[in-house]
Write a protein that holds these residues in place. Structure first.
Motif, short mmCIF file in Angstrom:
data_model
loop_
_atom_site.label_atom_id
_atom_site.label_comp_id
_atom_site.label_asym_id
_atom_site.label_seq_id
_atom_site.Cartn_x
_atom_site.Cartn_y
_atom_site.Cartn_z
N ARG A 1 12.07 -1.14 0.09
CA ARG A 1 10.75 -1.90 0.05
C ARG A 1 10.69 -2.98 -0.91
N PRO B 1 5.08 -4.70 -0.01
CA PRO B 1 4.27 -3.78 1.10
C PRO B 1 5.07 -3.99 2.31
N MET B 2 6.19 -4.74 2.54
CA MET B 2 6.81 -4.90 3.91
C MET B 2 8.10 -4.11 3.79
N MET B 3 8.01 -3.34 4.73
CA MET B 3 9.53 -2.79 5.04
C MET B 3 10.54 -3.47 5.74
N ARG B 4 11.63 -3.88 5.25
CA ARG B 4 12.77 -4.76 6.01
C ARG B 4 13.37 -3.82 6.48
N ARG C 1 4.95 -1.72 13.94
CA ARG C 1 5.25 -2.13 12.79
C ARG C 1 4.44 -3.48 12.58
N ASP D 1 0.83 -2.92 12.40
CA ASP D 1 0.36 -2.22 11.34
C ASP D 1 0.86 -3.13 10.08
N GLU E 1 3.49 -3.95 8.95
CA GLU E 1 4.56 -3.31 7.94
C GLU E 1 6.05 -4.17 8.03
#
Length: 72
Positions: free
Chosen positions: A6, A9-12, A26, A29, A31
């Motif tokens: 993480r 707030p961004m999932m890589r 994603r 949403d 993400e």
């Protein structure tokens, strides 16, 4: 290569270059990391199928909000 960390707030996570339903979800949403957002939007701009999926997500989201408003 997958990176599941993480950064705010961004999932890589890797975004496949063509018709990736998980990436579309994603994206909708919020993400995806900024560079992934660009890649996914660029693909959707050229892909009618992916644009339709995103339109369906928007429609479902709108309907869900309306149901919540009606029950309040």
């Amino acid at each position: 290569m997958s990176v599941f960390r993480r950064d705010g707030p961004m999932m890589r996570m890797p975004v496949k270059s063509a018709c990736d339903p998980e990436a579309l979800s994603r994206l909708f949403d919020g993400e995806l990391a900024p560079e992934q957002v660009e890649q996914c939007r660029a693909h959707a701009a050229e892909c009618e199928s992916c644009r339709a999926v995103l339109a369906e997500y928007r429609s479902l989201s709108r309907e869900t909000r309306q149901l919540g408003d009606e029950s309040a």
